[in-house]
Design a protein around this motif. Sequence first.
Motif, PDB file in Angstrom:
ATOM      1  N   SER A  10      20.306  16.750 -15.006  1.00 16.31           N
ATOM      2  CA  SER A  10      21.073  17.601 -14.100  1.00 16.31           C
ATOM      3  C   SER A  10      20.206  17.918 -12.892  1.00 16.31           C
ATOM      4  O   SER A  10      18.985  17.767 -12.933  1.00 16.31           O
ATOM      5  CB  SER A  10      21.514  18.881 -14.808  1.00 16.31           C
ATOM      6  OG  SER A  10      20.391  19.622 -15.219  1.00 16.31           O
ATOM      7  N   ASP A  11      20.846  18.346 -11.807  1.00 13.52           N
ATOM      8  CA  ASP A  11      20.096  18.608 -10.594  1.00 13.52           C
ATOM      9  C   ASP A  11      20.909  19.475  -9.642  1.00 13.52           C
ATOM     10  O   ASP A  11      22.141  19.495  -9.696  1.00 13.52           O
ATOM     11  CB  ASP A  11      19.743  17.289  -9.885  1.00 13.52           C
ATOM     12  CG  ASP A  11      18.960  17.531  -8.608  1.00 13.52           C
ATOM     13  OD1 ASP A  11      17.849  18.070  -8.697  1.00 13.52           O
ATOM     14  OD2 ASP A  11      19.479  17.211  -7.524  1.00 13.52           O
ATOM     15  N   ASP A  12      20.211  20.148  -8.765  1.00 14.10           N
ATOM     16  CA  ASP A  12      20.817  20.863  -7.657  1.00 14.10           C
ATOM     17  C   ASP A  12      19.919  20.686  -6.446  1.00 14.10           C
ATOM     18  O   ASP A  12      18.818  21.226  -6.392  1.00 14.10           O
ATOM     19  CB  ASP A  12      20.982  22.349  -7.994  1.00 14.10           C
ATOM     20  CG  ASP A  12      21.647  23.121  -6.856  1.00 14.10           C
ATOM     21  OD1 ASP A  12      22.474  22.522  -6.138  1.00 14.10           O
ATOM     22  OD2 ASP A  12      21.315  24.302  -6.680  1.00 14.10           O
ATOM     23  N   ASP A  13      20.339  19.877  -5.509  1.00 14.79           N
ATOM     24  CA  ASP A  13      19.732  19.730  -4.181  1.00 14.79           C
ATOM     25  C   ASP A  13      18.507  18.837  -4.028  1.00 14.79           C
ATOM     26  O   ASP A  13      17.958  18.753  -2.938  1.00 14.79           O
ATOM     27  CB  ASP A  13      19.389  21.101  -3.579  1.00 14.79           C
ATOM     28  CG  ASP A  13      20.611  21.958  -3.324  1.00 14.79           C
ATOM     29  OD1 ASP A  13      21.729  21.424  -3.372  1.00 14.79           O
ATOM     30  OD2 ASP A  13      20.439  23.168  -3.082  1.00 14.79           O
ATOM     31  N   GLY A  40      28.327  27.436  -6.690  1.00 17.12           N
ATOM     32  CA  GLY A  40      28.999  28.705  -6.427  1.00 17.12           C
ATOM     33  C   GLY A  40      30.484  28.555  -6.159  1.00 17.12           C
ATOM     34  O   GLY A  40      31.074  29.373  -5.463  1.00 17.12           O
ATOM     35  N   GLY A  41      31.095  27.473  -6.655  1.00 13.29           N
ATOM     36  CA  GLY A  41      32.524  27.257  -6.453  1.00 13.29           C
ATOM     37  C   GLY A  41      32.864  26.513  -5.175  1.00 13.29           C
ATOM     38  O   GLY A  41      34.047  26.392  -4.823  1.00 13.29           O
ATOM     39  N   ALA A  42      31.859  25.987  -4.456  1.00 13.61           N
ATOM     40  CA  ALA A  42      32.115  25.240  -3.219  1.00 13.61           C
ATOM     41  C   ALA A  42      32.996  24.031  -3.510  1.00 13.61           C
ATOM     42  O   ALA A  42      32.955  23.457  -4.595  1.00 13.61           O
ATOM     43  CB  ALA A  42      30.794  24.790  -2.587  1.00 13.61           C
ATOM     44  N   ALA A  43      33.825  23.637  -2.539  1.00 13.38           N
ATOM     45  CA  ALA A  43      34.728  22.494  -2.703  1.00 13.38           C
ATOM     46  C   ALA A  43      34.613  21.582  -1.494  1.00 13.38           C
ATOM     47  O   ALA A  43      34.253  22.008  -0.399  1.00 13.38           O
ATOM     48  CB  ALA A  43      36.168  22.982  -2.871  1.00 13.38           C
ATOM     49  N   GLY A  44      34.932  20.312  -1.675  1.00 14.25           N
ATOM     50  CA  GLY A  44      34.885  19.342  -0.582  1.00 14.25           C
ATOM     51  C   GLY A  44      34.952  17.929  -1.112  1.00 14.25           C
ATOM     52  O   GLY A  44      35.211  17.697  -2.294  1.00 14.25           O
ATOM     53  N   THR A  45      34.719  16.954  -0.256  1.00 20.42           N
ATOM     54  CA  THR A  45      34.752  15.549  -0.605  1.00 20.42           C
ATOM     55  C   THR A  45      33.468  15.180  -1.333  1.00 20.42           C
ATOM     56  O   THR A  45      32.379  15.575  -0.927  1.00 20.42           O
ATOM     57  CB  THR A  45      34.893  14.677   0.666  1.00 20.42           C
ATOM     58  OG1 THR A  45      36.077  15.081   1.345  1.00 20.42           O
ATOM     59  CG2 THR A  45      34.954  13.209   0.326  1.00 20.42           C
ATOM     60  N   ILE A  46      33.588  14.388  -2.386  1.00 20.96           N
ATOM     61  CA  ILE A  46      32.432  13.959  -3.183  1.00 20.96           C
ATOM     62  C   ILE A  46      32.147  12.490  -2.899  1.00 20.96           C
ATOM     63  O   ILE A  46      33.061  11.666  -2.922  1.00 20.96           O
ATOM     64  CB  ILE A  46      32.697  14.148  -4.685  1.00 20.96           C
ATOM     65  CG1 ILE A  46      32.874  15.632  -4.999  1.00 20.96           C
ATOM     66  CG2 ILE A  46      31.573  13.533  -5.523  1.00 20.96           C
ATOM     67  CD1 ILE A  46      33.394  15.892  -6.392  1.00 20.96           C
ATOM     68  N   ALA A  47      30.903  12.175  -2.630  1.00 22.13           N
ATOM     69  CA  ALA A  47      30.442  10.785  -2.515  1.00 22.13           C
ATOM     70  C   ALA A  47      29.517  10.548  -3.704  1.00 22.13           C
ATOM     71  O   ALA A  47      28.430  11.112  -3.773  1.00 22.13           O
ATOM     72  CB  ALA A  47      29.705  10.562  -1.198  1.00 22.13           C
ATOM     73  N   LEU A  48      29.942   9.734  -4.647  1.00 16.92           N
ATOM     74  CA  LEU A  48      29.174   9.490  -5.866  1.00 16.92           C
ATOM     75  C   LEU A  48      28.714   8.039  -5.887  1.00 16.92           C
ATOM     76  O   LEU A  48      29.514   7.121  -5.743  1.00 16.92           O
ATOM     77  CB  LEU A  48      30.040   9.785  -7.101  1.00 16.92           C
ATOM     78  CG  LEU A  48      29.386   9.577  -8.465  1.00 16.92           C
ATOM     79  CD1 LEU A  48      28.243  10.565  -8.659  1.00 16.92           C
ATOM     80  CD2 LEU A  48      30.424   9.731  -9.567  1.00 16.92           C
TER      81      LEU A  48
END
Length: 171
Positions: A10-13, A40-48
């Motif tokens: 897992s990771d954040d940033d 924190g509940g942020a939403a948007g387009t995901i590039a995976l």
Amino acid sequence: FRSSLTAVASDDDSGGNLASKVNFAANAGTTYRIAVDGYGGAAGTIALRVGASASASANDNFSNAIVLSGRSTSATGSNVNATREPGEPNILNVSGGRSVWWSWTAPASGTVQIDTVGSTFDTTLGVYTGTSVSSLTRVASDDDSGGNRASKASFTASAGTTYRLAVDGYG
């Protein structure tokens, strides 16, 4: 189904610019479930992106240590995709996680200096004696005394003794 999941990574940033990035050793034939969430509940387009990396170095495991010889020697290598082994000691209590191994048998007794000067990442260095990764005795270890995040350790070697050298990345 959800309760039977086991976290692999897992990771954040760490991917920079608020992007997450994980690396892990994948097993052939295993299905991995990937979850992406907004901080924190942020939403948007995901590039995976998913891509297999090159395999780890041949000296990733203690038992496959690269043998060095001579009074003065040098080696290069990489710890990209390297892993920790069960029972492997932390160098200076730093939980690295990408160790690679060399072994060197002292041809004569005397003071020896080993360093990682010229490495492109923050290294930790451990020098041990022992015949298995779970029964090592620390001889010397270092983090950063070689300058520019390089490690440098000095110790008195005994002729004919085999020393196990581990290099890992800090943190």
